[in-house]
Design an enzyme around this catalytic site. Sequence first.
Site, PDB file in Angstrom:
ATOM      1  CG  ASP A  67    -100.844  20.842  -1.583  1.00 24.48           C
ATOM      2  OD1 ASP A  67     -99.753  21.431  -1.545  1.00 24.48           O
ATOM      3  OD2 ASP A  67    -101.390  20.349  -0.570  1.00 24.48           O
ATOM      4  CG  ASP A 149    -100.473  16.671  -4.703  1.00 25.03           C
ATOM      5  OD1 ASP A 149    -101.302  16.116  -5.451  1.00 25.03           O
ATOM      6  OD2 ASP A 149    -100.534  16.640  -3.461  1.00 25.03           O
ATOM      7  CG  HIS A 198     -96.645  18.510  -1.251  1.00 27.19           C
ATOM      8  ND1 HIS A 198     -97.620  18.746  -0.325  1.00 27.19           N
ATOM      9  CD2 HIS A 198     -97.252  17.847  -2.279  1.00 27.19           C
ATOM     10  CE1 HIS A 198     -98.771  18.259  -0.769  1.00 27.19           C
ATOM     11  NE2 HIS A 198     -98.573  17.703  -1.947  1.00 27.19           N
ATOM     12  CG  ASP A 200     -94.011  23.235  -0.475  1.00 27.35           C
ATOM     13  OD1 ASP A 200     -94.084  22.074  -0.048  1.00 27.35           O
ATOM     14  OD2 ASP A 200     -95.015  23.954  -0.671  1.00 27.35           O
ATOM     15  CB  CYS A 305     -98.591  24.569   2.039  1.00 28.69           C
ATOM     16  SG  CYS A 305     -97.167  23.522   2.225  1.00 28.69           S
TER      17      CYS A 305
HETATM   18  O1  DAV Z   1     -91.536  17.641   4.791  1.00 32.73           O
HETATM   19  O2  DAV Z   1     -93.299  17.450   5.837  1.00 32.73           O
HETATM   20  C1  DAV Z   1     -94.210  19.506   3.962  1.00 32.73           C
HETATM   21  C2  DAV Z   1     -94.877  20.110   2.752  1.00 32.73           C
HETATM   22  C3  DAV Z   1     -96.336  19.997   2.808  1.00 32.73           C
HETATM   23  N1  DAV Z   1     -96.988  20.556   1.643  1.00 32.73           N
HETATM   24  C4  DAV Z   1     -92.724  17.751   4.829  1.00 32.73           C
HETATM   25  C5  DAV Z   1     -93.465  18.282   3.620  1.00 32.73           C
END
Ligand code: DAV
Length: 317
Positions: A67, A149, A198, A200, A305
């Site tokens: 992040d 991020d 995010h 990913d 992550c």
């Molecule tokens: O879809 O819950 C997860 C990514 C967290 N860095 C989600 C995002």
Amino acid sequence: MVKATMPEEHHDRFQPKSRFPGALLKQADEELDGLVNVLEKEGVKVFRPKHVDWYDAGGYTAAMPRDGLITVGNTIIEAPFSWGCRKREIDLAYSGLLAKLEQAGQFTIIRAPKIIGADTIYNDVGQLADGAGETKHNWAINNSRPAFDAADFMRFGKVLIGQYSHVTNCRGVEYLRACIPNGYTVEVLDVNDPHAMHIDATILPLKHGLLVYNPLRTSEIALRKHTVLRDWDIWAYPFVPKKREHPPLYMTSEWLCMNVLSISECKVIVEEKDKELAEWVRQFGIEPIPVPFQHVHAIGGSFHCATVDLVRDDIAG
Ligand code: DAV
């Protein structure tokens, strides 16, 4: 911010001085050590962050470096976080390592700009902020300063594909464009995710030429608009991810199953309980490496992550 991005049943946890349960952290630590063992066995050099007592420091965790840092060529860029509790994360946990990398002459480090005066990024949100007109949702941040991020972006050769989200605004995208080395560009993917934070768990490049996407959030049509992906083999994630109670997903959706870590063109690290996905990748000549990681999930992310790659073999430019 919490209401916009976190599962509703856990909103009450997001208070200052609210600890993650100790037993959960202990198991998460063991899982992280396990991941490091696997990576090192696979020939990956791994650096760990400095230990920080976030309860005392007044922060959240530094367990998700994806992040806060993004590597583009020889440049490592620190994200200008929007969350107040994350602003010291790179400084406290990673600055020693970053200084070493810089002194070795290997990387240029671009630290996040200091915010002068009060941070107004949460003021008057709830309607589209000036300059955010090209984005669709009522984001939890405005456009009063650059914010992103790093996990809202992924690099495909010389092209970074990213998204606007509750933590990434238009000025953040412009700022990233200004930081990246010559020859690289940033493109914004059309994503339909009212809880976006995010990218990913929305797109997953498994190897060069092969991408999996979250069909609830984006589409093959949107992806093909990016010239760099035009010839890629593009698949919708083939399963419906299961909801789970324990260990809890305090901060993410069940789509975290897409947050795997490709370590080469033929190996991917997947959660040991995601057996369907592990079997599915084999048809592409990819060997799944199962690793237990469900307690780390509770802290906010999975393998992608919890890591950030500094150097990768250049497969395709
Ligand atoms: O879809 O819950 C997860 C990514 C967290 N860095 C989600 C995002």
